[in-house]
Motif scaffolding. Structure first.
Motif, short mmCIF file in Angstrom:
data_model
loop_
_atom_site.label_atom_id
_atom_site.label_comp_id
_atom_site.label_asym_id
_atom_site.label_seq_id
_atom_site.Cartn_x
_atom_site.Cartn_y
_atom_site.Cartn_z
N MET A 1 50.96 45.45 41.80
CA MET A 1 49.54 45.53 42.19
C MET A 1 48.74 44.51 41.72
N PRO A 2 48.03 43.97 42.72
CA PRO A 2 47.16 42.49 42.63
C PRO A 2 46.06 43.03 41.63
N PRO A 3 45.78 41.96 40.92
CA PRO A 3 44.45 41.99 40.07
C PRO A 3 43.28 42.49 40.86
N THR A 4 42.53 43.28 39.95
CA THR A 4 41.13 43.46 40.85
C THR A 4 40.13 42.47 40.70
N VAL A 5 39.61 41.76 41.60
CA VAL A 5 38.61 40.69 41.53
C VAL A 5 37.33 41.43 41.65
N HIS A 6 36.45 40.84 40.69
CA HIS A 6 35.07 41.14 40.39
C HIS A 6 34.25 40.01 40.87
N ILE A 7 33.00 40.33 41.09
CA ILE A 7 31.94 39.35 41.45
C ILE A 7 30.74 39.70 40.34
N GLN A 8 30.41 38.46 39.49
CA GLN A 8 29.35 38.67 38.85
C GLN A 8 27.94 38.28 39.15
N PHE A 9 26.92 39.49 39.08
CA PHE A 9 25.75 39.25 39.60
C PHE A 9 24.93 39.25 38.09
N SER A 10 23.64 38.84 38.08
CA SER A 10 22.94 38.75 36.93
C SER A 10 22.77 40.06 36.17
N ASP A 11 22.83 40.86 36.94
CA ASP A 11 22.50 42.57 36.35
C ASP A 11 23.63 43.36 36.34
N ARG A 12 24.84 42.71 37.01
CA ARG A 12 26.01 43.84 37.09
C ARG A 12 27.43 42.99 37.32
N LEU A 13 28.59 43.71 37.04
CA LEU A 13 29.87 43.25 37.61
C LEU A 13 30.36 44.22 38.90
N VAL A 14 30.47 43.66 39.89
CA VAL A 14 30.78 44.52 41.01
C VAL A 14 32.38 44.14 41.39
N SER A 15 33.12 45.12 41.74
CA SER A 15 34.67 44.54 42.50
C SER A 15 34.16 44.21 43.89
N TYR A 16 35.13 43.51 44.00
CA TYR A 16 35.09 42.49 45.63
C TYR A 16 35.15 43.90 46.71
N GLU A 17 36.23 44.61 46.54
CA GLU A 17 36.13 45.69 47.35
C GLU A 17 34.73 46.54 47.79
N THR A 18 34.23 46.72 46.58
CA THR A 18 32.88 47.55 46.60
C THR A 18 31.56 46.42 47.23
N PHE A 19 31.74 45.49 47.09
CA PHE A 19 30.75 44.44 47.49
C PHE A 19 31.01 44.35 48.87
N MET A 20 32.32 44.13 49.40
CA MET A 20 32.33 43.96 50.93
C MET A 20 32.21 45.26 51.56
N SER A 21 32.53 46.58 51.04
CA SER A 21 32.16 47.74 51.70
C SER A 21 30.57 47.87 51.70
N ASP A 22 29.75 47.53 50.88
CA ASP A 22 28.43 47.56 50.82
C ASP A 22 27.82 46.67 51.79
N LEU A 23 28.35 45.46 51.80
CA LEU A 23 27.88 44.42 52.81
C LEU A 23 28.11 44.71 54.12
N SER A 24 29.51 45.06 54.52
CA SER A 24 29.74 45.62 55.80
C SER A 24 28.69 46.81 56.42
N ALA A 25 28.50 47.65 55.58
CA ALA A 25 27.88 48.85 55.78
C ALA A 25 26.32 48.30 56.05
N ARG A 26 25.66 47.39 55.47
CA ARG A 26 24.31 46.99 55.98
C ARG A 26 24.35 46.33 57.18
N VAL A 27 25.44 45.26 57.29
CA VAL A 27 25.39 44.56 58.43
C VAL A 27 25.56 45.37 59.88
N VAL A 28 26.33 46.50 59.70
CA VAL A 28 26.46 47.47 60.90
C VAL A 28 25.19 48.13 61.23
#
Length: 93
Positions: A1-28
């Motif tokens: 299993m590949p390692p989970t990638v996280h994105i660090q924001f000033s107020d929280r740490l979010v997984s890449y999958e969660t970030f992309m899912s939220d971003l794509s939902a907003r774009v749609v």
């Protein structure tokens, strides 16, 4: 299993999958809301939707270009929507 990638924001740490899912939902959601927009709108309509001061400031700062037709001034709706969604610093000139 590949390692989970996280994105660090000033107020929280979010997984890449969660970030992309939220971003794509907003774009749609934005694409669906803009689908019914006409390509050009009159100056009067632009003033009523975005506010006269906003439209005049964007025009004065060169951020939008009015299109002059006989007896009518129009603006591209996509340009106005982009400016509406862009955070702007009103203290800089």
């Amino acid at each position: 299993m590949p390692p989970t990638v996280h994105i660090q924001f000033s107020d929280r740490l979010v997984s890449y999958e969660t970030f992309m899912s939220d971003l794509s939902a907003r774009v749609v959601r934005m694409m669906k809301s803009d689908a019914a927009d006409p390509e050009y709108i009159s100056q009067r309509t632009a003033y009523s939707i975005f506010g006269r001061r906003n439209v005049d400031r964007w025009k004065r700062n060169g951020k939008i270009q009015p299109y002059k037709r006989p007896g009518k001034i129009e603006y591209r709706m996509a340009d106005l929507r982009l400016l509406q969604r862009t955070e702007q610093d009103y203290l800089n000139k």
